[in-house]
Design a protein around this motif. Structure first.
Motif, PDB file in Angstrom:
ATOM      1  N   UNK A   1       0.687  -1.099  -0.103  1.00  0.00           N
ATOM      2  CA  UNK A   1      -0.179   0.116  -0.108  1.00  0.00           C
ATOM      3  C   UNK A   1       0.816   1.173   0.171  1.00  0.00           C
ATOM      4  N   UNK A   2       2.102   1.332  -0.203  1.00  0.00           N
ATOM      5  CA  UNK A   2       3.050   2.414  -0.290  1.00  0.00           C
ATOM      6  C   UNK A   2       3.394   2.988  -1.712  1.00  0.00           C
ATOM      7  N   UNK A   3       2.584   2.274  -2.782  1.00  0.00           N
ATOM      8  CA  UNK A   3       2.898   2.399  -3.916  1.00  0.00           C
ATOM      9  C   UNK A   3       2.135   3.669  -4.730  1.00  0.00           C
ATOM     10  N   UNK A   4       2.008   3.819  -5.765  1.00  0.00           N
ATOM     11  CA  UNK A   4       1.206   4.719  -6.603  1.00  0.00           C
ATOM     12  C   UNK A   4      -0.141   4.317  -6.627  1.00  0.00           C
ATOM     13  N   UNK A   5      -0.962   5.496  -6.965  1.00  0.00           N
ATOM     14  CA  UNK A   5      -2.397   5.171  -6.793  1.00  0.00           C
ATOM     15  C   UNK A   5      -2.810   4.587  -8.124  1.00  0.00           C
TER      16      UNK A   5
ATOM     17  N   UNK B   1       1.369  10.398  -4.046  1.00  0.00           N
ATOM     18  CA  UNK B   1       0.589   9.538  -4.532  1.00  0.00           C
ATOM     19  C   UNK B   1       0.923   9.005  -6.254  1.00  0.00           C
ATOM     20  N   UNK B   2       1.693  10.026  -6.734  1.00  0.00           N
ATOM     21  CA  UNK B   2       1.799   9.730  -8.226  1.00  0.00           C
ATOM     22  C   UNK B   2       3.420  10.074  -8.327  1.00  0.00           C
ATOM     23  N   UNK B   3       4.105   9.873  -7.575  1.00  0.00           N
ATOM     24  CA  UNK B   3       5.333  10.252  -7.399  1.00  0.00           C
ATOM     25  C   UNK B   3       6.521   9.416  -7.016  1.00  0.00           C
ATOM     26  N   UNK B   4       7.555   8.995  -7.430  1.00  0.00           N
ATOM     27  CA  UNK B   4       8.358   7.922  -6.885  1.00  0.00           C
ATOM     28  C   UNK B   4       9.939   8.013  -7.225  1.00  0.00           C
ATOM     29  N   UNK B   5      10.716   7.586  -6.349  1.00  0.00           N
ATOM     30  CA  UNK B   5      12.450   7.515  -6.676  1.00  0.00           C
ATOM     31  C   UNK B   5      12.482   5.944  -6.645  1.00  0.00           C
ATOM     32  N   UNK B   6      13.203   5.538  -7.615  1.00  0.00           N
ATOM     33  CA  UNK B   6      13.897   4.433  -7.431  1.00  0.00           C
ATOM     34  C   UNK B   6      15.528   4.681  -7.777  1.00  0.00           C
TER      35      UNK B   6
ATOM     36  N   UNK C   1      10.147  -1.370  -9.212  1.00  0.00           N
ATOM     37  CA  UNK C   1       8.854  -1.019  -9.915  1.00  0.00           C
ATOM     38  C   UNK C   1       7.649  -1.935  -9.102  1.00  0.00           C
ATOM     39  N   UNK C   2       7.789  -3.292  -8.936  1.00  0.00           N
ATOM     40  CA  UNK C   2       6.936  -3.615  -8.234  1.00  0.00           C
ATOM     41  C   UNK C   2       6.425  -3.176  -6.845  1.00  0.00           C
ATOM     42  N   UNK C   3       7.493  -2.436  -6.188  1.00  0.00           N
ATOM     43  CA  UNK C   3       6.819  -1.573  -5.049  1.00  0.00           C
ATOM     44  C   UNK C   3       5.906  -0.428  -5.395  1.00  0.00           C
ATOM     45  N   UNK C   4       6.415   0.017  -6.602  1.00  0.00           N
ATOM     46  CA  UNK C   4       5.823   1.095  -7.099  1.00  0.00           C
ATOM     47  C   UNK C   4       4.283   0.679  -7.493  1.00  0.00           C
ATOM     48  N   UNK C   5       3.963  -0.306  -7.640  1.00  0.00           N
ATOM     49  CA  UNK C   5       2.611  -1.136  -7.960  1.00  0.00           C
ATOM     50  C   UNK C   5       1.892  -1.664  -6.676  1.00  0.00           C
ATOM     51  N   UNK C   6       2.701  -1.347  -5.371  1.00  0.00           N
ATOM     52  CA  UNK C   6       2.162  -1.716  -4.179  1.00  0.00           C
ATOM     53  C   UNK C   6       2.252  -2.773  -3.834  1.00  0.00           C
TER      54      UNK C   6
ATOM     55  N   UNK D   1      -2.874  -7.432 -10.551  1.00  0.00           N
ATOM     56  CA  UNK D   1      -4.332  -7.049 -11.128  1.00  0.00           C
ATOM     57  C   UNK D   1      -5.493  -7.000  -9.964  1.00  0.00           C
ATOM     58  N   UNK D   2      -5.331  -7.569  -8.765  1.00  0.00           N
ATOM     59  CA  UNK D   2      -6.178  -7.526  -7.838  1.00  0.00           C
ATOM     60  C   UNK D   2      -5.840  -6.221  -7.123  1.00  0.00           C
ATOM     61  N   UNK D   3      -4.889  -5.638  -7.047  1.00  0.00           N
ATOM     62  CA  UNK D   3      -4.886  -4.190  -6.508  1.00  0.00           C
ATOM     63  C   UNK D   3      -5.572  -3.227  -7.172  1.00  0.00           C
ATOM     64  N   UNK D   4      -5.207  -3.357  -8.629  1.00  0.00           N
ATOM     65  CA  UNK D   4      -5.518  -2.088  -9.516  1.00  0.00           C
ATOM     66  C   UNK D   4      -6.974  -2.711 -10.255  1.00  0.00           C
TER      67      UNK D   4
END
Length: 176
Positions: free
Chosen positions: A38-42, A105-110, A136-141, A173-176
């Motif tokens: 739940x710490x990823x992007x919306x 919620x729409x910004x990340x740093x990798x 990137x998986x973390x960005x997808x929550x 797929x389940x999250x989004x």
């Protein structure tokens, strides 16, 4: 006076019904074995500010984006000069290979640690791709898990696992 009581009673009944309805909408059950943090992007459509490195780094970095984009999921990573999200490769003194941080919620740093990757990779290109696909998986929550067939397994073989696996895709797929 009876009107006020009836009106107040109706208001409390309506409020209770709305609370129950909202709870039902928010309580979407996770699939069995779902691993979300739940710490990823919306949204799963994520722009990244264009990065530029030598071809040794660019090929596996770009392949990581493509590997998520090729899945049967809503994941879409693309380069966008207007994005505040960044993917940075540099020499960090820390022990990690990659690091994800939400900056909104729409910004990340990798961040990718060239020092540890150069030290530990036996297949450099695969190792870099694996690290970035994982971040990137973390960005997808997605959260870490212990499933052997998961890009989100912290102990996976980074020299060979370079794509999101079936469980990872199902969780997105389940999250989004």
């Amino acid at each position: 006076m009876p009107f006020r009581r009836t009106s107040a009673k109706r208001s409390s009944i309506v409020a209770a019904a709305l609370a129950v309805a909202l709870a039902a909408v928010q309580a979407v059950p996770a699939p069995a074995l779902a691993h979300w943090n739940g710490t990823g992007q919306l949204i799963a459509y994520i722009g990244i500010y264009p990065y530029s490195y030598n071809s040794t780094w660019m090929t596996p970095l770009n392949r990581a984006l493509s590997n998520w984009n090729a899945t049967a999921s809503p994941a879409s990573f693309y380069k966008d000069t207007l994005s505040g999200s960044t993917l940075t490769v540099t020499n960090y003194s820390d022990t990690w290979y990659g690091y994800y941080q939400a900056c909104g919620s729409s910004c990340m740093y990798v961040r990718v640690n060239s020092r540890t990757i150069n030290r530990d990779a036996s297949n450099f290109s695969n190792f870099v791709t694996s690290v970035v696909v994982h971040e990137l998986g973390h960005a997808l929550n997605l959260a870490h898990n212990s499933l052997s067939a998961s890009i989100m397994n912290h102990s996976r073989n980074r020299n060979s696992m370079t794509t999101p696996q079936a469980h990872d895709i199902a969780d997105v797929n389940a999250y989004y």
